[in-house]
Scaffold this motif. Structure first.
Motif, PDB file in Angstrom:
ATOM      1  N   LYS A  23     -36.601   5.192 -29.287  1.00  0.00           N
ATOM      2  CA  LYS A  23     -37.543   5.646 -29.237  1.00  0.00           C
ATOM      3  C   LYS A  23     -38.566   5.742 -29.200  1.00  0.00           C
ATOM      4  O   LYS A  23     -40.455   6.034 -28.716  1.00  0.00           O
ATOM      5  N   ASN A  38     -42.687  10.862 -22.882  1.00  0.00           N
ATOM      6  CA  ASN A  38     -42.747  12.013 -24.013  1.00  0.00           C
ATOM      7  C   ASN A  38     -40.702  11.737 -23.575  1.00  0.00           C
ATOM      8  O   ASN A  38     -39.820  12.827 -24.175  1.00  0.00           O
ATOM      9  N   HIS A  39     -39.899  10.842 -23.052  1.00  0.00           N
ATOM     10  CA  HIS A  39     -38.689  10.555 -23.185  1.00  0.00           C
ATOM     11  C   HIS A  39     -38.716   9.426 -23.165  1.00  0.00           C
ATOM     12  O   HIS A  39     -39.016   8.414 -22.605  1.00  0.00           O
ATOM     13  N   SER A  96     -35.279   6.197 -21.709  1.00  0.00           N
ATOM     14  CA  SER A  96     -35.153   5.828 -19.972  1.00  0.00           C
ATOM     15  C   SER A  96     -34.320   5.154 -20.828  1.00  0.00           C
ATOM     16  O   SER A  96     -34.148   4.469 -21.868  1.00  0.00           O
ATOM     17  N   GLU A 144     -39.107  12.184 -33.337  1.00  0.00           N
ATOM     18  CA  GLU A 144     -39.123  13.318 -32.834  1.00  0.00           C
ATOM     19  C   GLU A 144     -39.150  12.428 -31.078  1.00  0.00           C
ATOM     20  O   GLU A 144     -38.743  13.950 -30.518  1.00  0.00           O
ATOM     21  N   MET A 145     -38.827  11.756 -30.735  1.00  0.00           N
ATOM     22  CA  MET A 145     -39.371  11.237 -29.415  1.00  0.00           C
ATOM     23  C   MET A 145     -37.797  11.939 -29.217  1.00  0.00           C
ATOM     24  O   MET A 145     -36.495  11.787 -29.568  1.00  0.00           O
ATOM     25  N   PRO A 146     -37.741  12.821 -27.397  1.00  0.00           N
ATOM     26  CA  PRO A 146     -36.559  13.235 -27.191  1.00  0.00           C
ATOM     27  C   PRO A 146     -35.467  12.561 -26.129  1.00  0.00           C
ATOM     28  O   PRO A 146     -36.740  11.140 -25.512  1.00  0.00           O
ATOM     29  N   ILE A 147     -34.573  12.411 -26.747  1.00  0.00           N
ATOM     30  CA  ILE A 147     -33.424  11.540 -26.053  1.00  0.00           C
ATOM     31  C   ILE A 147     -32.096  11.978 -25.115  1.00  0.00           C
ATOM     32  O   ILE A 147     -32.271  13.507 -26.123  1.00  0.00           O
TER      33      ILE A 147
END
Lengths: 310, 281
Positions: free
Chosen positions: A258, A267-268, A270, A216-219
């Motif tokens: 992720k 939380n994102h 890079s 679920e890690m946002p990218i």
């Protein structure tokens, strides 16, 4: 995210009680675990590959098994087989599970066994189940295979074909320790095996939860485009690469990035995550052309060239 | 300029967009005004229809505004505030997601947005430069336009280059565009000829359109002669016959003056001359 970072830091701290150095290898193994994927470790003998994996399984309270691949190893030696058991005058066929029925399986020198045996292991890796006879046995989750390869003494071995190597998310190059690290190793192990008490840091349940979290890690969309463009470029640069990576590599790269973001407590995702994970994700998925090999380029050099052009 | 103060992620993004777009409209308007003033100055200086400058200025305004609105505002903010780098656009891409990490990321971004000033979208140097230029152009317009150029003086160039037959230039000449209007000075020491045979260009500004003058059933030919206030001697000529006959009544006439001379002998003429010189002093 901070509390997860604390957990991971504690895990690395516990690992460092047994393994000196090899921080990059440990991080990448952990990333592969979080991605529910398998790792191919390539390194010279005596670099604590087996010890590292064994220690990691202890810290996560996971069942560990080791399979030493030899040319005479049979598939049933890995998967298990039916044996005849006599009980009260009756004979029954009982399935005896093989070493593959563990959470972490270390397949040492996988390139030494025959392709038939390799494929039995690889099938289990893909399907997370084993079929013996007409019965299918699911494997206990989480399930990982860490396969090792020796880059020297390759005579008489069966190198993993490209299609099979593609099933490993990462290929980790295990390097020699530095002078200081080797001094510390000698200091610690010079007088025998030290008795180290390890405290488990993660449980099976926590690991499964972390695996879901990593998915679920946002990218950001532009980073996704960057990852796909990198893999795409590996197929287009015919001047250095004969065969590029497949779309499986694009998926793998994003998932690995992720997981790295999660391990680093962010939380994102890079751009640095994508660039760092590009090497272990792609190095075993591309084949250089003759000209590049003639010049002495490695796959890592080719990947760095692609990253510079990105 | 105000800080962005909304508490929710969507509210924050909306507020940021509002300020950014307002600033971009202001900058585009200022640039378009500059373009308008430049064109106005040029057109007015060459005595062309100067209000036409509004059209290219309007087109430029639309073009500039479109370009500005296309700018990725999130990347602009990230470049200005490193602590928001990558976080802001990731949070924006996941703005509709409810997963726990995305929610935490959005909260993190909203918290860091409190330090964001909307003035970061303002290019103060450019606005200051454009404003000064507009002011200078206004003064230039005020001072230069009264001394505008007479394009008709350069019509010989068209003849030299055989371009006088081009319909566009013919139309310009027929309408007298760029030529001095009746009642105006040449501006550069030139005269406007106002003999009856050559009325030059009669501007319709003060005289209105041509119309027929009627007295009963008769049509009267009325010519209003434009007045002129400066002239050069070399172009001065005698008044035309109709002017003389129409202005002066018939019983007033001029004839050459006569002078009378005494028959002074030649040997005594010098003496008489000396006498008058002595009297005159």
């Amino acid at each position: 995210m901070r509390e997860y970072q604390v957990k991971f830091n504690t895990l690395f701290k516990e690992l460092s009680k047994v393994i000196i150095g090899q921080n990059e290898m440990m991080e990448q193994i952990l990333i592969a675990l979080l991605c529910e994927a398998n790792v191919l470790l390539e390194g010279y003998p005596g670099l604590a590959k087996t010890l590292a994996v064994k220690t990691l399984s202890e810290l996560m309270e996971l069942k560990f098994s080791r399979v030493q691949h030899t040319p005479d190893l049979m598939p049933s030696d890995i998967t298990g087989t039916y044996i005849v058991q006599e009980h009260g005058g009756k004979r029954d066929f009982i399935f005896q599970p093989g070493p593959i029925f563990a959470n972490i399986v270390l397949a040492d020198e996988i390139n030494r066994s025959t392709p038939k045996t390799q494929s039995a292991l690889l099938e289990a890796m893909q399907e997370k189940q084993v079929t013996v006879g007409n019965k299918t046995f699911p494997l206990d989750l989480p399930f990982f295979v860490l396969a090792t390869q020796n880059p020297i003494e390759q005579e008489g071995t069966y190198p993993l074909p490209e299609a099979q190597a593609d099933r490993f998310l990462l290929k980790v190059n295990v390097v020699y320790p530095t002078m200081k690290e080797e001094l510390d190793i000698v200091e610690k192990y010079g007088e025998g095996e030290p008795k180290v008490k390890l405290t488990p840091v993660l449980t099976k349940k926590t690991l499964l939860a972390l695996q879901n979290l990593a998915k679920e890690m946002p990218i950001a969309n532009d980073l996704k485009r960057m990852a796909v463009k990198l893999v795409f470029m590996s197929r287009e640069r015919k001047d250095i690469i004969q065969y590029g990576a497949s779309p499986r590599a694009s998926i793998g790269l994003i998932r690995a990035a992720k997981a790295r973001a999660l391990v680093r407590g962010r939380n994102h995702v890079s751009a640095d995550d994508i660039q760092t994970m590009a090497l272990p994700v792609l190095r075993h998925r591309i084949i250089l052309n003759f000209e590049s090999e003639r010049k002495g380029l490695t796959t890592d050099d080719a990947i760095r060239e692609l990253l510079n052009k990105l | 300029m105000p800080r962005i103060t909304k508490k929710t992620f969507f509210g924050t993004i909306r507020e940021m967009r509002f300020y950014a777009n307002s600033i971009f409209v202001l900058e585009s308007l200022l640039s378009a005004t500059l373009v308008f003033l430049i064109l106005y100055l040029v057109l007015a200086f060459f005595r062309l229809y100067s209000l036409i400058a509004v059209i290219p200025a309007a087109i430029y305004f639309v073009y500039k505004l479109q370009n500005k609105l296309r700018i990725n505002k999130l990347k602009m903010i990230e470049a200005y505030y490193p602590e928001l780098e990558e976080k802001l656009r990731t949070a924006y891409d996941y703005r509709k997601s409810n997963n726990p990490i995305a929610m935490e990321l959005k909260d993190d971004v909203v918290e860091k947005f409190n330090g964001v000033h909307s003035s970061m979208f303002l290019d103060t140097k450019k606005i200051a430069t454009n404003s000064v230029l507009c002011l200078m152009l206004c003064f230039l317009i005020i001072f230069l336009v009264p001394h505008s150029m007479n394009l008709g003086k350069y019509s010989f160039l068209l003849e030299w280059t055989n371009m006088q037959d081009i319909p566009l230039f013919k139309e310009i000449k027929a309408r007298g565009i760029g030529e001095p209007r009746a009642g105006e000075g040449g501006g550069m020491g030139e005269t406007t000829e106002f003999t009856s045979g050559h009325t030059g260009v009669v501007s319709r500004d003060i005289f209105g359109d041509y119309s027929l003058a009627e007295l009963g059933e008769k049509t009267i030919e009325v010519k209003l002669k434009p007045s002129e206030y400066e002239f050069t001697l070399r172009e001065d000529e005698d008044a035309p016959e109709p002017y003389r006959t129409s202005v002066l009544p018939k019983d007033i006439f001029a004839e050459g003056a006569e002078t009378f001379e005494e028959n002074i002998p030649k040997e005594k003429q010098q003496l008489v001359k000396n006498y008058f010189n002595e009297i005159g002093g």
